[in-house]
Design an enzyme around this catalytic site. Structure first.
Site, PDB file in Angstrom:
ATOM      1  N   ASP A   1     -23.369  -9.751  15.608  1.00 56.05           N
ATOM      2  CA  ASP A   1     -23.427 -10.468  16.880  1.00 56.05           C
ATOM      3  C   ASP A   1     -23.267 -11.973  16.675  1.00 56.05           C
ATOM      4  O   ASP A   1     -22.514 -12.632  17.398  1.00 56.05           O
ATOM      5  CB  ASP A   1     -24.746 -10.167  17.599  1.00 56.05           C
TER       6      ASP A   1
ATOM      7  N   HIS B   1       6.569   7.345 -21.405  1.00 58.34           N
ATOM      8  CA  HIS B   1       6.330   7.719 -20.004  1.00 58.34           C
ATOM      9  C   HIS B   1       7.542   7.386 -19.137  1.00 58.34           C
ATOM     10  O   HIS B   1       8.156   6.336 -19.299  1.00 58.34           O
ATOM     11  CB  HIS B   1       5.106   6.970 -19.473  1.00 58.34           C
TER      12      HIS B   1
END
Length: 537
Positions: free
Chosen positions: A413, A82
């Protein structure tokens, strides 16, 4: 749902299991990263890793893996089939969920900057992260490979984006950037390789050449025959599923197959796929067939069936959809919303400042939207109200969405409050002031978001009051009152926190927006109650 980025680094080692495992361990040991796949190739002498995480974690995972490669891989001894130019050859960042391409570009730039500073190696940007056309594609940058890198780095036009323009024999150089999620997708054709390839030429972007382009953008494809399945396939790569969806490809291939008098026997996705791509397919078939499906699991099932994704091998959503493979533990990410009703109420009544009114308001608003949706479900699908099905199809989705969207704000919250308290405890100085301002605005924006989401429900609720099943009248009344109370409670949290904010422009604009939402909620509630009061069977 939290942000999710995929990272697919390719390292130049595919034979030494010790090195392959060491890189895997570096990724696994990084907080917030989930390693999904390790694919070594002996002939290529290269291993492709796939892992996911939030933007911050994903960068840390890539850095930790690259540091291991820097220590253990020696490029002077590397040989493989590769193309490559470095120990870490290429490191793309890919948006998966709730993340923009720009955020992934930022991930690649942060990675490039940090790794070049920490280990002193040259880093190039490619694809969406690169702004120079002559070095945008991987093949352009990698031309000449490792063997030609020393001379290449001497040229001014090949100066790295990060790090020194210096050849490091043991490492080489790396490429990083951002790209879209690539989906490997095959459509099964009951025909020959040549017939499948003919379809591929019709649909792939390159077509048959410059003079005869194909119909679908961002699509590559060929035809082949798979002996294992005893059928031909149009084998394709979708480079941008948001522009050309899986369902679009399937329908176009099916159309061409019909014109050639060929049968289509489903399709297959090779590897992993984002949930979004599957839901896009589901939404297409829902619209095409005029179906009414809200539940996510049922949407996934519909897409699997319509695309025939289990035709070659069983398509298990839990193992093939990337989002489900890294399913968040809600007991960790949303501990309050995951509690029992009794546990949450008792915690509200305990000797702790949080959770408090903000978290309670988010829950109350979510219950309000939920009761509105319940009224719709008690109307939809019943023979008595069959004429109202089209109206319920319109009203149910926004109420269901608001209900689900509000639930995370129960925890958000409380988290915002805790972050503000933490910022208040930092040592005095400019950084403390910045931290407090940031945390305070977050503590304001969270309940403001609760208000905004809740406010989207009033249109559907007003119509639900007109047409919903009157047997659920009291449920809808309670739901609307709950929604208004949730908005009022969130408004109180916004207002109290604005008192400490020193940004006058932010205070003015936020106050105006919050007051408008509250006024609309109060007026809408009265309208709903009046409609319901006047309705008769």
């Amino acid at each position: 749902m939290n942000k999710l980025v995929e990272c697919v680094p390719n390292f130049s080692e595919g034979r030494d299991q010790t090195i392959i495992d060491a890189i895997s361990k570096a990724i696994r040991d990084t907080a917030g990263c989930t390693l999904l796949d390790v694919d070594p190739g002996k002939s290529t002498n290269r291993t492709v890793y796939t892992f996911v995480g939030c933007p911050d974690s994903i960068v840390n995972g890539a850095i930790n893996a690259t540091k291991v490669a820097f220590k253990l891989i020696d490029m002077t001894k590397h040989h493989g089939e590769h193309p490559r130019m470095g120990a870490l050859d290429v490191c793309p960042f890919v948006p998966v969920r709730n993340v923009t391409m720009e955020e992934c570009v930022n991930c690649s730039k942060e990675f490039g900057k940090r790794i070049s500073e920490e280990i002193g190696v040259p880093i190039f940007l490619y694809e969406e992260a690169s702004t120079q056309s002559y070095r945008k594609q991987l093949k352009q940058i990698r031309q000449g490979e490792y063997e030609g890198l020393e001379e290449k780095l001497k040229e001014e036009k090949w100066k790295p984006d990060f790090g020194p323009a210096k050849f490091i024999p043991s490492y080489g150089a790396s490429v990083t950037g951002a790209r879209s999620f690539l989906i490997a997708y095959n459509v099964n054709i009951l025909g020959t390789k040549e017939q499948a390839h003919r379809i591929a030429l019709n649909v792939r972007e390159a077509g048959r050449g410059d003079n005869e382009p194909g119909r679908l953008k961002f699509l590559k494809g060929i035809g082949w025959f798979v002996d294992e399945y005893n059928l031909a396939q149009v084998s394709m790569n979708l480079d941008n599923y948001r522009e050309t969806g899986v369902h679009t490809v399937f329908e176009e291939c099916s159309k061409d197959a019909r014109e050639l008098n060929l049968g289509v026997a489903g399709s297959e996705i090779v590897g992993l796929v984002p949930l979004e791509a599957i839901l896009m397919a589901a939404d297409y078939y829902i619209a095409k067939e005029n179906l009414f499906i809200i539940d996510e699991a049922l949407k996934v099932r519909l897409a699997i069936e319509r695309l025939g994704l289990s035709s070659c091998s069983f398509f298990d959503p839990k193992k093939r959809i990337i989002d489900y493979m890294v399913q968040e533990d809600l007991k960790v990410t949303q501990p309050l919303a995951s509690m029992s009703v009794r546990g949450f109420v008792e915690l509200l009544g305990s000797r702790t400042p949080a959770p408090g009114g903000g978290s309670a308001s988010a829950l109350i608003a979510a219950m309000g939207a939920g009761l509105g949706a319940m009224t719709g479900w008690m109307t939809f699908g019943k023979k008595k109200f069959e004429a109202l099905d089209s109206i319920m199809r319109e009203l149910l989705p926004p109420l269901d969405k608001a209900m689900r969207d509000l639930i995370p704000y129960i925890d958000a919250d409380t988290n915002a409050f805790n972050d503000y308290i933490k910022a208040m405890g930092t040592p005095k100085g400019p950084q403390r002031d910045i931290a407090i301002d940031k945390a305070l605005k977050q503590a304001i924006n969270i309940p403001l978001s609760t208000m905004k989401i809740s406010n989207t429900c009033w249109g559907p609720l007003l119509k639900m009051a007109q047409y919903g099943n009157l047997a659920s009248k009291s449920d809808l009344e309670v739901g609307c009152k709950s929604l208004e109370t949730g908005i009022w409670g969130a408004h109180r949290n916004v207002s109290i926190n604005l008192l400490d904010c020193k940004d006058a422009q932010f205070v003015e604009s936020t106050t105006k927006e919050a007051n408008e939402i509250l006024k609309n909620a109060q007026e809408s509630l009265q309208k709903v109650l009046e409609i319901l009061s006047n309705r008769k069977e």
